[in-house]
Design a protein around this motif. Sequence first.
Motif, short mmCIF file in Angstrom:
data_model
loop_
_atom_site.label_atom_id
_atom_site.label_comp_id
_atom_site.label_asym_id
_atom_site.label_seq_id
_atom_site.Cartn_x
_atom_site.Cartn_y
_atom_site.Cartn_z
N PHE A 155 -71.92 81.84 46.32
CA PHE A 155 -73.22 81.25 46.11
C PHE A 155 -73.58 81.32 44.67
N ALA A 156 -74.34 80.46 44.31
CA ALA A 156 -74.74 80.57 42.69
C ALA A 156 -75.96 79.80 42.58
N ILE A 157 -76.57 80.09 41.37
CA ILE A 157 -77.94 79.71 41.17
C ILE A 157 -77.86 78.29 40.26
N ALA A 158 -78.66 77.51 40.74
CA ALA A 158 -78.62 76.09 39.82
C ALA A 158 -80.19 75.96 39.04
N LYS A 159 -79.94 75.91 37.77
CA LYS A 159 -81.13 75.75 36.96
C LYS A 159 -81.10 74.27 36.27
N GLY A 160 -82.36 74.12 35.74
CA GLY A 160 -82.20 72.74 34.67
C GLY A 160 -81.66 73.08 33.43
N ARG A 161 -81.25 71.93 32.66
CA ARG A 161 -80.80 71.91 31.86
C ARG A 161 -81.30 72.71 30.45
N HIS A 162 -82.57 72.65 30.48
CA HIS A 162 -83.51 73.44 29.35
C HIS A 162 -83.39 74.93 29.51
N ARG A 163 -82.75 75.73 30.53
CA ARG A 163 -82.55 77.09 30.49
C ARG A 163 -81.34 77.40 30.02
N TYR A 164 -80.43 76.40 29.34
CA TYR A 164 -79.22 76.73 28.81
C TYR A 164 -79.22 76.37 27.16
N LEU A 165 -78.37 77.06 26.74
CA LEU A 165 -78.21 77.01 25.18
C LEU A 165 -77.42 75.57 24.77
N ARG A 218 -80.75 81.47 29.01
CA ARG A 218 -82.14 81.88 28.40
C ARG A 218 -82.49 83.13 29.23
N ASP A 219 -82.45 83.11 30.44
CA ASP A 219 -82.92 84.05 31.23
C ASP A 219 -81.93 85.60 31.27
N SER A 220 -80.75 85.42 30.71
CA SER A 220 -80.13 86.54 30.71
C SER A 220 -80.22 87.37 29.30
N TRP A 221 -80.99 86.62 28.33
CA TRP A 221 -81.14 87.14 27.11
C TRP A 221 -82.48 88.40 27.25
N GLU A 222 -82.00 89.63 27.22
CA GLU A 222 -82.81 90.62 27.78
C GLU A 222 -84.36 90.76 26.79
N TRP A 230 -87.21 78.47 21.59
CA TRP A 230 -85.91 77.89 22.28
C TRP A 230 -86.10 76.42 22.47
N ARG A 231 -87.19 75.76 22.36
CA ARG A 231 -87.10 74.29 22.26
C ARG A 231 -86.03 73.75 21.56
N GLN A 232 -85.98 74.37 20.29
CA GLN A 232 -85.34 73.91 19.37
C GLN A 232 -83.90 73.99 19.75
N LEU A 233 -83.29 74.91 20.70
CA LEU A 233 -81.99 75.18 21.00
C LEU A 233 -81.51 74.67 22.37
N ALA A 234 -82.66 74.43 23.23
CA ALA A 234 -82.25 74.08 24.62
C ALA A 234 -81.55 72.79 24.68
N ALA A 235 -80.56 72.98 25.58
CA ALA A 235 -79.94 71.77 25.97
C ALA A 235 -80.90 70.61 26.76
N ASP A 236 -80.55 69.38 26.63
CA ASP A 236 -81.32 68.16 27.28
C ASP A 236 -80.49 67.12 27.48
#
Length: 467
Positions: A155-165, A218-222, A230-236
Amino acid sequence: MPTPLSTVLSKSVYKNRLSTLSIFDPIHLGALLSMSLSEETKSSIQQAYSRWISNNKYKPRRGQRVMIGTIAKSLGSVESDADGLRVVGSTDHVCLIEAGTGTGKTIAYSIASILLARELDKKLVISTATITLQEQLIFRDLPNLQQTSGLDFTFAIAKGRHRYLCLSKLTMRLQDAELSSGEPPLFPDEEASLSDATLDQFNELAKAFDKGKWDGDRDSWEQGIDQDDWRQLAADRASCSGKKCPQYDRCSLFRARDEVRRADVIVANHDLVLADLASGGGNILPDPEQTIFVFDEAHHLPSKSQSHLSQHMLLAAEKKGLSQSQKTVARALNIFKQKDEAKSLAKIIARIDEGVDASLAEIQPMLEQTYLRQPELINRSDELRFPSGIVPESMQLAFKELADCYGLKSARLQKLSDLVLAEFTSVQDKPQLARESIYAAMGDLIARCDSAQSVCADYARPDPIGS
């Protein structure tokens, strides 16, 4: 008086048959399993549930057994034609279950769906409305089921692009911060200067990623990351150049996508599933035809569906965006050695923008007059709502001209964007960073243009009599 321009597309996405189930009836699990299921599958479902109960020292729940059996029966009743394709119009495989908190819904649908997905050679997508339930599935329920039921699945989790650097964006932001005051930034249309705190964090993120201490999620950065930063760094999607990007092999987004593609069970959320389906399906998640969907917290689906299947545009923003469009096109011309084709496209785009400006100027007073003359069309949100969604014919013609303009502009912008992409190199130097910045800006323009064209096309479409 300013007039908001909006449209909500009324599309029937789900037409499910509701079956009322009494979870208190003394029905054995075996009796509920469809005879169309193989004996091996029936036995596997019963054994998995028994193992899970025993290893967790739980007591069997009647309601849970009913849910497992009902889900298995529904999925096992899918009708196929001679080519193995599902029979059109068959809805027996659709199952809607309502049960109280603590009934054990998660384990019930997981056991049945995982085994039936394997039997039918499908992927399983479990969609939730909240992060809390997603985390419960990923960190507690599915690992427990995997360890105690004897079921073999990944199993794996799927997230939107904006959750990743986006590594390219991070590199460009740090590059901008190092430029002297006399040099133009890579992001001339945005605030280039970063606060000391933001710059420190960006450098910390870059070092942690390079050393393998952070995966770009993003969610794993404690420590947490401010949304504006984050808006300036998020994938889109608009700025992503895919395999053309020099950072592709290190990209956290595509690594996560690879993990999702390999998984048997994918945990997503309603927004992501609907966005994927709205774009045709199979872009982030598996192809819908090869997928079994479980919508947990399904009562959120109506509002989510309306949000993802609607379009909107603001007239004032569109007029303001015309100047931004010309600035971006002018920036694109600066990167070409041979500019003839690009110059030709730029001239065509400029002429189209003149047509857009004229059409917007025609539509604005038309909407304002409708707003003033027919106040009964205004809803509580101060928006125009035409009866049965039928737009006056004179307004349809005006929107058709605007839709045509946006369609032509989008096609020319895409050609210019392709020329920019063709200039990409594998060297992450300053010229390449500039190309990536321009490509991202072009992507934003195309996305806005396509969205506006969709809205205008809906307002321009003649409605059949009686619709």
